[in-house]
Design a protein around this motif. Structure first.
Motif: not given
Length: 288
Positions: A249-266, A281-288
């Motif tokens: 889970e720590e990886f996905f939290i880190r990824f979802m809050n990493d702005k380097r991955f904004d505004n591209i298809p995931i 839904e789970y991934l969106y809920n990881l965004i702080k």
């Protein structure tokens, strides 16, 4: 359902089915709450497919406009049959012609990208020669079809496939004549399998810093966000559902809050499509 208003910079979806026509992708994307998606524009297991019908092209464009999912967040994937690095001239030409056809399908549909696995030397030619052939093939395809950006996917390092090392991707990009029409898709399962650590903060930051130094985030056009059944350096391309594999889970939290991955298809290519909606839904809920 979650409110994604404050999470607007992440565009998550999955590789959805087009059974019944390419326009079905939008209904299938909507059903899982996707804000991005991937698709095949033809049967990926066959070399030849009948041309797209005008009615289906029109329907696809109408649905795209209604959906609010713009071409920037749609990441078509080419056939797995293609090998633009094949040392056999006749076989490579067959792959190139089929690849050009898929680029043309993307152009007809009003799309922007075509994602691909770079190719394989099949232990018949050198890695350097294979990279040169891949780049030459992409350059030729660019000349035949306008506008479409070719997106090179990172690979897991299995067999003789090119693209598991960032340096290999960078070498291809270096040989591309039109740098505005080349990009990269990071597949998280493949990247881990290839030996890039992602599971802890130190490894994650080193991997991302290496990507920036060797390739550059300016070339990043998309992500395949997958958990992995096997650990770092396994060279095994075995995806898993989010949180069910080794990434944690720590990886996905880190990824979802990493702005380097904004505004591209995931894009999820996880193994149980019945839970894609819950995974999104789970991934969106990881965004702080």
């Amino acid at each position: 359902m979650i409110n994604i208003e404050n999470k607007i910079n992440k565009f998550i979806g999955a590789h959805v089915s087009t059974q019944g026509g390419v326009s079905k992708a939008f209904e299938n994307a909507e059903n899982i709450g996707a804000r991005a998606f991937a698709l095949f524009t033809k049967n990926q297991r066959r070399w030849d497919s009948k041309p797209l019908e005008e009615g289906e092209i029109k329907k696809f464009k109408e649905f795209m406009e209604k959906s609010g999912i713009s071409p920037e967040y749609i990441l078509p994937h080419n056939s797995y049959l293609h090998n633009l690095g094949n040392g056999d001239n006749e076989k490579r030409e067959k792959s190139l012609n089929a690849f050009i056809d898929e680029m043309e399908r993307c152009r007809q549909l009003g799309l922007k990208y075509l994602n691909m696995h770079p190719g394989s030397h099949l232990n018949e030619i050198s890695q350097e020669e294979c990279i040169r052939l891949i780049a030459n093939s992409i350059n030729e395809a660019h000349k035949k079809v306008s506008d479409i950006v070719v997106v090179l996917e990172t690979t897991a390092g299995q067999g003789s496939n090119i693209g598991s090392k960032f340096e290999e991707i960078a070498e291809i990009i270096n040989l591309i004549e039109d740098k505005d029409r080349i990009g990269v898709c990071i597949d998280t399962c493949h990247t881990l399998a290839a030996g890039y650590e992602l599971k802890d903060e130190e490894g994650y930051e080193k991997t991302m810093n290496d990507f920036e130094k060797i390739i550059g985030f300016k070339y990043l056009k998309g992500v395949h966000l997958n958990d992995s059944k096997f650990d770092t350096g396994s060279k095994k391309d075995r995806h898993d559902s989010i949180g069910k594999g080794v990434l944690g889970e720590e990886f996905f939290i880190r990824f979802m809050n990493d702005k380097r991955f904004d505004n591209i298809p995931i894009i999820l290519e996880t193994i149980d499509e019945t839970i894609w909606k819950q995974e999104i839904e789970y991934l969106y809920n990881l965004i702080k």
